[in-house]
Design a protein around this motif. Structure first.
Motif, PDB file in Angstrom:
ATOM      1  N   LEU A 111       0.806  -1.222   0.000  1.00  0.00           N
ATOM      2  CA  LEU A 111       0.000   0.000   0.000  1.00  0.00           C
ATOM      3  C   LEU A 111       0.836   1.268   0.000  1.00  0.00           C
ATOM      4  CD1 LEU A 111      -2.106  -2.200   0.845  1.00  0.00           C
ATOM      5  CD2 LEU A 111      -3.369  -0.331   1.854  1.00  0.00           C
ATOM      6  N   SER A 122      -0.745   7.351  -4.755  1.00  0.00           N
ATOM      7  CA  SER A 122      -1.153   6.575  -3.581  1.00  0.00           C
ATOM      8  C   SER A 122      -1.671   5.231  -4.069  1.00  0.00           C
ATOM      9  CB  SER A 122      -2.243   7.297  -2.783  1.00  0.00           C
ATOM     10  OG  SER A 122      -3.521   7.010  -3.334  1.00  0.00           O
ATOM     11  N   VAL A 123      -2.153   4.447  -3.134  1.00  0.00           N
ATOM     12  CA  VAL A 123      -2.606   3.106  -3.499  1.00  0.00           C
ATOM     13  C   VAL A 123      -3.890   3.164  -4.345  1.00  0.00           C
ATOM     14  CG1 VAL A 123      -3.991   2.691  -1.424  1.00  0.00           C
ATOM     15  CG2 VAL A 123      -2.945   0.765  -2.606  1.00  0.00           C
ATOM     16  N   ILE A 124      -4.641   4.263  -4.237  1.00  0.00           N
ATOM     17  CA  ILE A 124      -5.920   4.284  -4.952  1.00  0.00           C
ATOM     18  C   ILE A 124      -5.739   4.335  -6.472  1.00  0.00           C
ATOM     19  CG2 ILE A 124      -8.076   5.612  -5.266  1.00  0.00           C
ATOM     20  CD1 ILE A 124      -8.032   5.865  -2.140  1.00  0.00           C
ATOM     21  N   PRO A 125      -4.909   5.258  -7.009  1.00  0.00           N
ATOM     22  CA  PRO A 125      -4.634   5.139  -8.448  1.00  0.00           C
ATOM     23  C   PRO A 125      -3.955   3.827  -8.834  1.00  0.00           C
ATOM     24  CG  PRO A 125      -3.410   7.004  -7.471  1.00  0.00           C
ATOM     25  CD  PRO A 125      -4.366   6.500  -6.429  1.00  0.00           C
ATOM     26  N   ALA A 127      -4.561   0.982  -7.428  1.00  0.00           N
ATOM     27  CA  ALA A 127      -5.648  -0.008  -7.451  1.00  0.00           C
ATOM     28  C   ALA A 127      -6.429   0.090  -8.760  1.00  0.00           C
ATOM     29  CB  ALA A 127      -6.574   0.200  -6.258  1.00  0.00           C
ATOM     30  N   ALA A 128      -6.493   1.315  -9.326  1.00  0.00           N
ATOM     31  CA  ALA A 128      -7.198   1.485 -10.589  1.00  0.00           C
ATOM     32  C   ALA A 128      -6.386   0.921 -11.758  1.00  0.00           C
ATOM     33  CB  ALA A 128      -7.490   2.974 -10.820  1.00  0.00           C
ATOM     34  N   PRO A 131      -5.052  -3.465 -10.368  1.00  0.00           N
ATOM     35  CA  PRO A 131      -5.839  -4.009  -9.253  1.00  0.00           C
ATOM     36  C   PRO A 131      -5.319  -5.350  -8.734  1.00  0.00           C
ATOM     37  CG  PRO A 131      -7.083  -4.084 -11.332  1.00  0.00           C
ATOM     38  CD  PRO A 131      -5.855  -3.276 -11.583  1.00  0.00           C
ATOM     39  N   VAL A 134      -2.731  -4.871  -5.909  1.00  0.00           N
ATOM     40  CA  VAL A 134      -3.303  -4.427  -4.640  1.00  0.00           C
ATOM     41  C   VAL A 134      -4.132  -5.551  -4.006  1.00  0.00           C
ATOM     42  CG1 VAL A 134      -4.777  -2.710  -3.522  1.00  0.00           C
ATOM     43  CG2 VAL A 134      -3.279  -2.024  -5.400  1.00  0.00           C
ATOM     44  N   LYS A 135      -4.862  -6.273  -4.847  1.00  0.00           N
ATOM     45  CA  LYS A 135      -5.669  -7.377  -4.306  1.00  0.00           C
ATOM     46  C   LYS A 135      -4.790  -8.451  -3.682  1.00  0.00           C
ATOM     47  CE  LYS A 135      -9.814  -7.040  -7.178  1.00  0.00           C
ATOM     48  NZ  LYS A 135     -10.450  -7.519  -8.387  1.00  0.00           N
TER      49      LYS A 135
END
Lengths: 436, 172
Positions: A111, A122-125, A127-128, A131, A134-135
């Motif tokens: 993360l 950050s981890v959110i972009p 994850a996009a 994925p 991150v999973k």
């Protein structure tokens, strides 16, 4: 070239820290790593309380390292009360420390570090865009937390770990469940090693003093003597001869030294000190990832965390084998019948040290003859690393001065992040006396 | 785990004064009789761990201390227990910051991460207890303690209102 760099609130670290760096004509005029979290008063909260309250209270110091705080606290209590836990209790505590190390390292690697490797904010972009990566991180973290849930009810603030042993001995089906979880982690761990194999860490070397506990025949996380190269091994009770804490004006956390030297604790320090005792699978991962001890590149702390994760999975499986064999032959807790030992307080002090994910964690309590805490001291890993991080910044800046300001900032943040600092925990009480 | 179960999760740190309100409340709730389909968890300062805790539930009630400058402007009154029903889209609209670190992983960042990964987000209700004193120390302020009973009452109301009854379940 002149830069005036003020990184306010370093991102993707735990808590709030600032880097203040002023450069004039290629020279560093001012450099500070400021810790601006409000000081936390944990040690003072313990004074006047029964020693048996210390583990549940200190487990709340950190939502990530709750098991390490509980374990260090329990060890300090047992040292003060003269309680010797059974072999089975110690084995189970070792598995729990492995599980916590896994969930903490995995969270940091996936993360907080992985976004750097992809240039994501950050981890959110991340994850996009990726994925699956991150999973995988979340899957591994869940598995590590599940081990804690099976053994002590939950990971955060583990209710089953107490002075003398565990409130409930694990049943064979619990151990089987933990084994199944660990085995399910192996393919994802393999993928993790491959993932970091593809990403090289920045080159930068600055030797320092690497501190950890050390045990002769195992990779020490739970038991051991205080160790750094060129120092005699010391009993944990003599920790004040090993490290010293100093107050600095610009930080609410103290600076820690061993002798005159800044120190580094955590995954890289442990590997540098205890590499020979790590499992073969972990050694194999270290080779693939280009980590050779002694390694003096702090960015490689990230890689050392990957290597430790591999070790923790395989070492936990080995410990499970021993526990499995022991369960039918030896009572679980320490009173000889499988129950918790009687508590008979007497005046004294106790010290407990464990290797938390981020490094050596010290708890010391002084109690009176009723078992009431009269003094307390907790030294947290991140506090031990802060001075060293500052020295690293000092050493790396001249080499990256020609980069654009944003690139310098990014590299410095990445350096701080490599230590996986947990700033919220590292700040603690400064006693201020007013003279009237 | 059944999708039809209801999770009540207390958040906060009881070493930081009123920040621990959510923890005290779930401890109280655990002592009382609740319908079989309700799970109660002390989530402490769980951060990303919230994902694992919430997975499998279609409905989650979060009990947490709130301050006026919190993330949901307009929803929170400083002087009463607040009940905030959040549709996932609303939550995500209000996330201003992509920052995500472990201690700072706000509920909203966690939900945003779940959404980005295509995970199922439960319907969330926040029961907010006004925090008067968030500072190092164990125990709630007197004012905050008064809000506790009100919060528990409203929580019970929420539990009874839940559509997430087990098949053939009876209201208690």
């Amino acid at each position: 070239m002149s830069h005036d760099i003020n990184i306010k609130h370093i991102t993707r670290v735990e808590g709030h820290g600032n880097i203040v760096l002023n450069i004039r004509e290629g020279r560093i005029e001012e450099l500070r790593l400021e810790i601006v979290e409000s000081p936390r008063f944990f040690e003072v909260m313990l004074i006047g309380r029964n020693i048996l309250e210390a583990p549940p209270i200190t487990s709340r110091i950190c939502g990530i390292c709750a098991i390490s705080h509980t374990a260090a606290s329990i060890k300090a209590c047992e040292d003060a009360l003269g309680i010797i836990p059974s072999e089975n209790v110690v084995l189970l505590r070792k598995i729990l420390l492995h599980a916590e190390l896994l969930q903490s390292h995995i969270l940091h690697l996936y993360l907080l570090v992985a976004p750097d490797l992809f240039g994501a904010g950050s981890v959110i972009p991340l994850a996009a865009s990726n994925p699956d990566i991150v999973k995988r991180g979340l899957r591994l973290k869940k598995a590590a937390n599940d081990i804690c849930r099976v053994l002590v009810g939950r990971h955060i603030h583990p209710i089953g770990m107490v002075v003398g042993g565990f409130t409930k001995a694990p049943a064979r089906k619990d151990l089987d469940e933990v084994r199944r979880i660990l085995e399910s982690m192996i393919p994802d761990m393999e993928e993790t090693v491959s993932f970091f194999e593809e990403h090289r860490m920045p080159e930068f070397n600055r030797p320092t003093k690497y501190c950890s506990i050390r045990e002769e025949n195992e990779y020490a996380l739970y038991n051991g003597l205080l160790y750094s190269k060129d120092n005699p091994l010391l009993e944990v009770q003599r920790y004040k001869e090993f490290i010293t804490e100093n107050v600095v004006a610009y930080s609410t956390a103290k600076h820690v030294r061993s002798g005159d030297s800044p120190i580094m604790v955590g995954a890289l320090a442990r590997l540098n000190n205890n590499y020979s005792n790590i499992s073969d699978m972990a050694k194999n991962a270290a080779q693939r990832l280009g980590l050779a001890v002694s390694c003096t590149n702090p960015f490689m702390n990230n890689i050392a965390q990957v290597v430790e994760c591999v070790h923790s999975v395989y070492d936990s499986l080995n410990i499970l084998d021993v526990l499995d064999a022991n369960l039918s032959s030896a009572p679980f807790n320490s009173d000889g019948k499988g129950g918790l030992p009687a508590i008979e307080p007497h005046e004294g002090t106790g010290v407990g040290v464990v290797e938390a994910p981020r490094g050596s964690l010290y708890h010391e309590y002084g109690i009176d003859d009723k078992g009431i805490i009269r003094s307390a001291n907790c030294i947290i890993p991140t506090a031990q690393n802060l001075l060293n991080i500052e020295k690293d910044i000092e050493a790396i800046v001249p080499a990256i001065l020609d980069l654009p300001k944003e690139a310098i900032e990014r590299r410095l943040e990445m350096l701080v992040r490599a230590y996986d600092p947990c700033i919220s925990c590292s700040t603690h009480f400064l006693e201020v006396k007013f003279i009237e | 785990m059944s999708d039809e179960r209801l999770l009540i999760i207390g958040l906060g740190n009881p070493l930081m004064g009123d920040d621990g309100a959510g923890i005290y409340i779930v401890e109280e709730l655990k002592k009382s009789d609740l319908p079989e389909y309700v799970d109660v968890i002390d989530g402490g300062t769980a951060g990303v761990g919230l994902i694992d805790l919430m997975t499998g539930y279609s409905r989650v009630i979060v009990v947490d201390a709130v301050r006026e400058e919190g993330h949901f402007p307009g929803c929170i009154s400083q002087r009463e227990v607040s009940l905030i029903k959040l549709q996932s889209q609303e939550i995500l609209k209000q996330v201003q910051n992509d920052g995500c670190s472990l201690h700072e992983t706000e509920l909203t960042s966690v939900l945003r991460l779940m959404q980005t990964l295509g995970m199922k987000i439960p319907e969330i209700t926040i029961v907010g207890i006004p925090a008067v004193n968030i500072a190092p120390g164990i125990g709630l302020s007197e004012e905050c303690r008064r809000y506790m009973q009100e919060a528990i009452k409203r929580l019970r109301g929420q539990v009874l209102l839940t559509p997430s009854l087990p098949r053939g379940g009876q209201l208690p």
